[in-house]
Write an enzyme that holds these catalytic residues in place. Structure first.
Site, PDB file in Angstrom:
ATOM      1  N   GLU A 250       0.846  -1.204   0.000  1.00 34.30           N
ATOM      2  CA  GLU A 250       0.000   0.000   0.000  1.00 34.30           C
ATOM      3  C   GLU A 250       0.872   1.241   0.000  1.00 34.30           C
ATOM      4  OE1 GLU A 250      -2.427  -0.030   3.507  1.00 34.30           O
ATOM      5  OE2 GLU A 250      -3.560  -1.784   2.883  1.00 34.30           O
ATOM      6  N   LYS A 252       2.370   4.434   1.544  1.00 35.66           N
ATOM      7  CA  LYS A 252       2.580   4.896   2.921  1.00 35.66           C
ATOM      8  C   LYS A 252       2.586   6.417   2.873  1.00 35.66           C
ATOM      9  CE  LYS A 252       5.472   4.485   6.974  1.00 35.66           C
ATOM     10  NZ  LYS A 252       5.100   5.820   7.399  1.00 35.66           N
ATOM     11  N   ARG A 257      -2.239   9.494  11.567  1.00 43.01           N
ATOM     12  CA  ARG A 257      -3.112   8.321  11.657  1.00 43.01           C
ATOM     13  C   ARG A 257      -4.375   8.690  12.427  1.00 43.01           C
ATOM     14  NH1 ARG A 257      -0.645   2.464  12.928  1.00 43.01           N
ATOM     15  NH2 ARG A 257      -2.490   1.203  12.694  1.00 43.01           N
ATOM     16  N   PHE A 342      -7.303   2.799   5.293  1.00 45.95           N
ATOM     17  CA  PHE A 342      -6.500   1.605   4.990  1.00 45.95           C
ATOM     18  C   PHE A 342      -6.924   0.365   5.782  1.00 45.95           C
ATOM     19  CE2 PHE A 342      -3.875   4.040   8.053  1.00 45.95           C
ATOM     20  CZ  PHE A 342      -3.705   3.094   9.060  1.00 45.95           C
ATOM     21  N   ARG A 417       3.630  -4.650  17.365  1.00 48.34           N
ATOM     22  CA  ARG A 417       4.515  -4.326  16.244  1.00 48.34           C
ATOM     23  C   ARG A 417       5.106  -5.650  15.806  1.00 48.34           C
ATOM     24  NH1 ARG A 417       6.664   0.457  14.804  1.00 48.34           N
ATOM     25  NH2 ARG A 417       6.572   1.474  16.832  1.00 48.34           N
ATOM     26  N   LYS A 423       7.317  -1.741   6.985  1.00 49.92           N
ATOM     27  CA  LYS A 423       7.412  -0.461   6.289  1.00 49.92           C
ATOM     28  C   LYS A 423       8.734  -0.350   5.564  1.00 49.92           C
ATOM     29  CE  LYS A 423       8.194   1.666  10.840  1.00 49.92           C
ATOM     30  NZ  LYS A 423       7.634   2.480  11.926  1.00 49.92           N
TER      31      LYS A 423
HETATM   32  N1  LIG Z   1      -1.135   2.309   4.216  1.00 53.67           N
HETATM   33  C1  LIG Z   1      -0.839   2.523   5.490  1.00 53.67           C
HETATM   34  N2  LIG Z   1      -1.053   1.551   6.421  1.00 53.67           N
HETATM   35  C2  LIG Z   1      -0.745   1.734   7.711  1.00 53.67           C
HETATM   36  N3  LIG Z   1      -0.182   2.860   8.188  1.00 53.67           N
HETATM   37  C3  LIG Z   1       0.069   3.868   7.331  1.00 53.67           C
HETATM   38  C4  LIG Z   1      -0.254   3.736   5.951  1.00 53.67           C
HETATM   39  N4  LIG Z   1       0.108   4.891   5.350  1.00 53.67           N
HETATM   40  C5  LIG Z   1       0.624   5.677   6.278  1.00 53.67           C
HETATM   41  N5  LIG Z   1       0.620   5.089   7.488  1.00 53.67           N
HETATM   42  C6  LIG Z   1       1.175   5.697   8.712  1.00 53.67           C
HETATM   43  O1  LIG Z   1       2.481   5.181   8.926  1.00 53.67           O
HETATM   44  C7  LIG Z   1       2.719   5.011  10.309  1.00 53.67           C
HETATM   45  C8  LIG Z   1       3.808   4.000  10.573  1.00 53.67           C
HETATM   46  O2  LIG Z   1       5.007   4.335   9.990  1.00 53.67           O
HETATM   47  P1  LIG Z   1       6.133   5.375  10.512  1.00 53.67           P
HETATM   48  O3  LIG Z   1       7.455   4.901  10.050  1.00 53.67           O
HETATM   49  O4  LIG Z   1       5.767   6.767  10.158  1.00 53.67           O
HETATM   50  O5  LIG Z   1       6.032   5.071  11.940  1.00 53.67           O
HETATM   51  P2  LIG Z   1       5.963   6.015  13.136  1.00 53.67           P
HETATM   52  O6  LIG Z   1       4.704   6.798  13.140  1.00 53.67           O
HETATM   53  O7  LIG Z   1       7.260   6.714  13.301  1.00 53.67           O
HETATM   54  O8  LIG Z   1       5.958   4.902  14.168  1.00 53.67           O
HETATM   55  P3  LIG Z   1       4.946   3.806  14.433  1.00 53.67           P
HETATM   56  O9  LIG Z   1       5.330   2.658  13.540  1.00 53.67           O
HETATM   57  O10 LIG Z   1       5.361   3.644  15.837  1.00 53.67           O
HETATM   58  O11 LIG Z   1       3.583   4.353  14.184  1.00 53.67           O
HETATM   59  C9  LIG Z   1       1.357   4.607  10.822  1.00 53.67           C
HETATM   60  O12 LIG Z   1       1.219   4.816  12.200  1.00 53.67           O
HETATM   61  C10 LIG Z   1       0.409   5.438   9.984  1.00 53.67           C
HETATM   62  O13 LIG Z   1       0.220   6.699  10.602  1.00 53.67           O
END
Ligand SMILES: Nc1ncnc2c1ncn2[C@@H]1O[C@H](COP(=O)(O)OP(=O)(O)OP(=O)(O)O)[C@@H](O)[C@H]1O
Length: 588
Positions: A250, A252, A257, A342, A417, A423
């Site tokens: 998907e 990102k 969120r 999502f 997690r 990711k």
């Molecule tokens: N398709 C998607 N599916 C799930 N999450 C997504 C998607 N697109 C964007 N996100 C966002 O990406 C975040 C996770 O990746 P990121 O690397 O930014 O983590 P973070 O916010 O730093 O840490 P965490 O993994 O702890 O949330 C999710 O919390 C969500 O807000």
């Protein structure tokens, strides 16, 4: 139940930092607490009255607390303020002042947990101009009847200074031991907690009906679900190793969120850390109803700022404007968003958590009618490394940070997690791989152009086990004049007289802060350090870990609490994955 039982437990707990001992004190307390009181005890232990997402805040200004203390002790405000300046700990001051008072008067009444809780609840509900006076009266009546130890903790709770170092998971351990006889059953409690995000509710159920009660925990509308999180991977190959042959990729998106709960007309939005953020997004509340087919539904989405003319995604910082309370209507106009769904967690009263990703995705597509505001997150199925590469390329060209890879047969693992979601970002290809989200714990005054502001910040990661904030770097690059001004303002509220005991660092900052503000940092590598305390002794005796060439990315992670900051395990994983780490320095 006597409040002294809670106060005594809190005193024992203040004298230890060992997790096992902390847990044992909680177990002893829980064993003598009746079921209808346990939720109150659990909230009070964390300095709260209700779970965070309900937004019930005790919120007493220190000035009022001092006035109340003066009223119930007969000691002057001036003297109390002087004591406070000396120690910097309002709880200690309250105990000391009440000590002086009890030498001259008799205690009139034993105070109970119920009375403390209910009085604090009334205070939290008081609003309006004349409320300050009422709040003061309620507090002084409690302090009147409190022993010095009890009064000290009441003072800490009302001024939000109760810092015991007990994370949610320590409480879950203790509940499991006290009510099911063993820590082994913690996963059952954790499951219930992940589904409802309310420790009070979980504690009541397990104390009353044991393990059986936990099986009945269901996803409920307007109780946020703890979000499923993703692990980092650095390459398509690594993704294939972890996920097998075929999986979903998907977009990102780089936004915020949002967990959307809808029942008929009512819409409530929760953030990544489960705070109620409905008021920041009046446009979602207004526009989302028509895009959703079901009347009762919980979904997850990424809200992203867009350029209204081109439809292009804009960086995360643009959402920051929504956090300025009086400017939301303006921000909605000037920084429009789209909502990109999502996942779906509940439809028509039925939980979707146990359905596979593939089934949930089908339901999602069925339940969201796309329009200019509401979208379903773009997704493709990928089988080979080159297909993953292509989808990453495509996502980045569309303005995404990277891609999210999701296992097709995986359920929604609330609060975890794990390997079912990965990711893959563009930066993952450089040395360190990922950015880190770190907590601002201190600052150093600036010189030259930065005189009168901070020149550098001291940053910490989160130690989940010990609930501590060990420092990992001092950062002075990546700031613009505007961001320096902004930090100076944001941090003004967080300054503490003394260093919070949870902060560990070999550096002496000029100013210390409550560990609350989380910012994003990139760096070239992680090295051993004699000064910084992250992962102390884990790699080499006497050394912690530090970031080399840290740089602020410009992102303040306002949607993360300090407990959501990058933790020690994540840093160790990043450290171990650096190419230059020689085998014998790796830890397993
Ligand atoms: N398709 C998607 N599916 C799930 N999450 C997504 C998607 N697109 C964007 N996100 C966002 O990406 C975040 C996770 O990746 P990121 O690397 O930014 O983590 P973070 O916010 O730093 O840490 P965490 O993994 O702890 O949330 C999710 O919390 C969500 O807000």
């Amino acid at each position: 139940m006597k409040f002294s039982l809670v106060a005594d437990t809190l005193s024992y707990m203040e004298n230890t930092t060992k997790r096992l001992e902390l847990t044992q004190h909680l177990v002893d307390l829980f064993k003598i607490t009746p079921p209808d009181i346990i939720p109150k005890v659990v909230y009070l232990l964390q300095g709260k009255l209700r779970p965070d997402h309900e937004g019930v805040e005790i919120g007493i200004a220190e000035k009022i607390a001092i006035k109340a203390l003066s009223k119930s002790s007969g000691i002057s405000i001036r003297k109390i303020e002087d004591e406070y300046k000396d120690t910097g700990d309002f709880g200690q001051v309250a105990s000391k002042i009440l000590e002086q008072k009890t030498q001259t008067t008799f205690l009139s009444e034993n105070i109970t947990v119920e009375r403390v809780y209910e009085t604090l609840y009334k205070i939290a509900e008081l609003k309006g101009a004349r409320s300050q006076d009422m709040k003061m009266k309620y507090i002084s009546s409690l302090l009147n009847d409190a022993t010095p130890t009890e009064g000290g903790f009441i003072a800490k709770i009302i001024t939000s200074n109760l810092r015991l170092g007990i994370a949610d998971y320590t409480i879950l351990d203790a509940l499991s031991i006290a009510y099911t006889g063993s820590k082994e059953n913690r996963p059952a409690l954790e499951h219930a907690y992940n589904v409802c995000s309310d420790l009070g509710k979980v504690s009541f159920a397990v104390s009353k009906n044991g393990l059986d009660a936990l099986r009945d925990f269901q996803v409920t509308i307007f109780s946020p679900i703890r979000p499923m999180l993703a692990e980092r991977v650095k390459s398509p190959q690594e993704a294939h190793e972890k996920m097998g042959l075929e999986f979903a990729s998907e977009y990102k998106l780089d936004g915020e969120r949002v967990q959307v709960h809808r029942q008929g007309e009512k819409i409530v939005l929760y953030s990544r850390s489960l705070e109620n953020i409905t008021s920041y997004y009046p446009d979602i509340v207004e526009n989302i109803g028509k895009a959703l087919k079901s009347d009762e539904i919980i979904l997850e989405a990424e809200a992203v700022a867009i350029n209204d003319d081109t439809g292009e995604f804009l960086p995360f910082q643009e959402l920051m404007h929504r956090r300025r309370k009086y400017k939301i209507a303006q921000a909605v106009q000037e920084y429009p968003i789209t909502v990109n769904f999502f996942d779906v967690l509940l439809v028509d009263k039925k939980s979707c958590l146990d359905l596979s990703y593939a089934e949930r995705r089908k339901l999602l597509e069925k339940n969201v009618t796309e329009d200019t505001f509401a979208k379903v997150m773009p997704m493709v199925l990928v089988k080979s490394d080159s297909e993953v590469e292509d989808s990453l390329e495509n996502a980045i060209n569309s303005g995404c940070e990277g891609i999210m890879l999701k296992q097709l047969d995986s359920p929604y693992r609330a609060g975890a997690r794990a390997n079912n979601w990965l990711k893959l970002k563009r930066e993952y290809r450089n040395e360190l791989g990922d950015s880190l989200d770190l907590v601002v714990v201190g600052a150093f005054y600036g010189r030259g152009r930065r005189t009168g502001r901070y020149g550098a910040l001291l940053l910490s990661a989160y130690d989940t086990e010990a609930d501590m904030f060990p420092s990992i770097c001092k950062v002075g690059t990546g700031f613009t004049d505007e961001s320096l001004d902004q930090f100076y303002q944001i941090l003004a509220d967080k300054i503490t007289v003394k260093k919070d005991p949870r902060i560990q660092s070999g550096l002496e900052a000029d100013v210390w802060f409550d560990p609350e503000v989380v910012i994003e940092i990139v760096a070239s590598e992680i090295t051993l350090s004699p000064i910084h305390k992250v992962a102390m002794d884990k790699i080499r005796k006497g050394s912690g870990l530090a970031l080399r060439f840290p740089k602020f990315t410009g992102k303040i992670r306002f949607e993360k609490t300090s407990e959501n900051a990058t933790n020690i395990e994540e840093i160790l994983t990043l450290y171990n994955s650096q190419k230059r780490v020689v085998q014998d320095e790796k830890i397993n």
